[in-house]
Design an enzyme around this catalytic site. Structure first.
Site, PDB file in Angstrom:
ATOM      1  N   ARG A  36      13.059  11.942  25.020  1.00 22.99           N
ATOM      2  CA  ARG A  36      14.127  12.323  26.026  1.00 22.99           C
ATOM      3  C   ARG A  36      13.930  11.397  27.285  1.00 22.99           C
ATOM      4  O   ARG A  36      14.946  10.942  27.839  1.00 22.99           O
ATOM      5  CB  ARG A  36      14.248  13.699  26.356  1.00 22.99           C
ATOM      6  N   ILE A  44       7.584  20.815  19.424  1.00 21.90           N
ATOM      7  CA  ILE A  44       8.867  20.207  19.854  1.00 21.90           C
ATOM      8  C   ILE A  44       9.610  21.226  20.813  1.00 21.90           C
ATOM      9  O   ILE A  44       9.487  22.470  20.774  1.00 21.90           O
ATOM     10  CB  ILE A  44       9.556  19.967  18.551  1.00 21.90           C
ATOM     11  N   ASP A  45      10.554  20.633  21.537  1.00 21.80           N
ATOM     12  CA  ASP A  45      11.261  21.185  22.397  1.00 21.80           C
ATOM     13  C   ASP A  45      12.097  22.432  21.751  1.00 21.80           C
ATOM     14  O   ASP A  45      12.397  22.302  20.593  1.00 21.80           O
ATOM     15  CB  ASP A  45      12.027  20.389  23.210  1.00 21.80           C
ATOM     16  N   LYS A  46      12.434  23.411  22.660  1.00 26.88           N
ATOM     17  CA  LYS A  46      13.308  24.610  22.116  1.00 26.88           C
ATOM     18  C   LYS A  46      14.474  24.044  21.627  1.00 26.88           C
ATOM     19  O   LYS A  46      14.957  24.535  20.380  1.00 26.88           O
ATOM     20  CB  LYS A  46      13.825  25.625  23.331  1.00 26.88           C
ATOM     21  N   THR A  72      15.244  20.966  20.319  1.00 27.04           N
ATOM     22  CA  THR A  72      14.909  19.953  19.315  1.00 27.04           C
ATOM     23  C   THR A  72      14.774  20.624  17.967  1.00 27.04           C
ATOM     24  O   THR A  72      13.819  21.707  17.688  1.00 27.04           O
ATOM     25  CB  THR A  72      13.743  19.085  19.863  1.00 27.04           C
TER      26      THR A  72
END
Length: 303
Positions: free
Chosen positions: A236, A136-138, A140
């Site tokens: 996103r 998962i993104d930084k 998130t």
């Protein structure tokens, strides 16, 4: 991408870093800037600056040295472990933490913390992300499953490929909806105009997101998203594509948004089969404090 390159005479104008990014898509913009600053890029035989404006006829040469290999080091960083057995770890990643080391983030990542916690992490083909089967993104927050051995990695990756995992996210998004639920089926690939971004593109990889509207406020909505596929920045990109970008998203959302650092997106629920026993496991964690605080403010304007 390593070696000596001599580009054909420049045909366009603009900043040299942007020009090189278009000419050499395998190099990131940050890597190009590093090369320019180190003197590895020469224009007409002279070193140059990142701000240099190329002119028609300029001759550009660059030397791309090998990137130093990443060193994986154990770091004593607190982990919020939701579940652990002999095969898997389920961790609740905080917002702001990068999942694994990379050129721009060589340490202080989730992997560094995991290496301190246990020596049992499944090897990865790349070498720099042991145990990691999905990301998962930084910015998130939320749940990730970690493989502790090769058998577990194979099982979890197979479940991801077969789309049998349960992955539910909570997101605060801009705008209100006329519908209560929907499916976004739109292929995602690299944005042709900005290499840092992903976009819905004709030749992209198949991407499907299911969404359900949980609550509506003035100018914002709380939605639940279920991933059927797992493309980079999928939620996103998809929410922005339908006109409801995630609040706080620095890449895909408007600047005027809710107060906070990074997007209001949380991996709230994760379900999978235990690799050895086949038992169904499911875990849920509440959204972080900043997410809940934003919701509390928005609830004062609930529709």
């Amino acid at each position: 991408m390593v070696g000596h390159y001599e580009l054909k005479p420049v045909q366009a104008e603009g900043r040299i870093d942007k020009y090189l990014a278009n000419e050499l898509p395998d190099l990131s913009r940050s890597r190009i800037k590093e090369l320019i600053k180190s003197g590895a890029v020469k224009v007409n035989g002279q070193t140059t600056k990142v701000s240099y404006q190329v002119e028609a006829g300029d001759k550009i040469m660059l030397e791309v040295p090998p990137v130093a290999p990443l060193k994986l080091e154990a770091e004593d960083i607190p982990l919020d472990i939701v579940y652990e057995d002999h095969d898997v770890i389920v961790v609740n990643k905080p917002q702001g933490m990068v999942v694994h080391p990379a050129a721009g983030h060589p340490n202080h990542t989730l992997v560094n913390a995991l290496l301190y916690h246990t020596k049992d992490l499944a090897a990865s083909p790349e070498g720099f992300r042991p145990g990691i089967v999905h990301r998962i993104d930084k910015d998130t927050s939320g749940l990730l499953m970690i493989a502790k051995n090769a058998k577990a990695r194979e099982s979890l990756e197979a479940q991801l490929a077969a789309k049998t995992n349960e992955r539910l996210y909570l997101a605060i998004v801009h705008g209100n909806f006329s519908e209560q639920a929907g499916v976004i089926d739109a292929p995602i690939g690299r944005d042709h105009g900005d290499r840092k971004k992903m976009a819905v593109v004709e030749n992209g990889k198949k991407a499907i997101t299911h969404f359900k509207v949980l609550q509506q406020f003035k100018n914002y909505s709380l939605v639940q998203c279920r991933l059927e596929t797992g493309r980079t920045h999928q939620i996103r990109v998809h929410m922005a594509y339908i006109g409801h970008p995630v609040a706080g998203d620095p890449l895909y959302g408007p600047k005027k948004t809710l107060k906070g650092q990074g997007q209001f997106l949380h991996a709230a629920t994760l379900g999978f089969k235990q690799p050895t026993t086949g038992k169904d496991l499911q875990f849920s964690v509440p959204a972080p404090e900043n997410f809940q605080a934003a919701l509390a403010e928005l609830e004062k304007t609930a529709n």
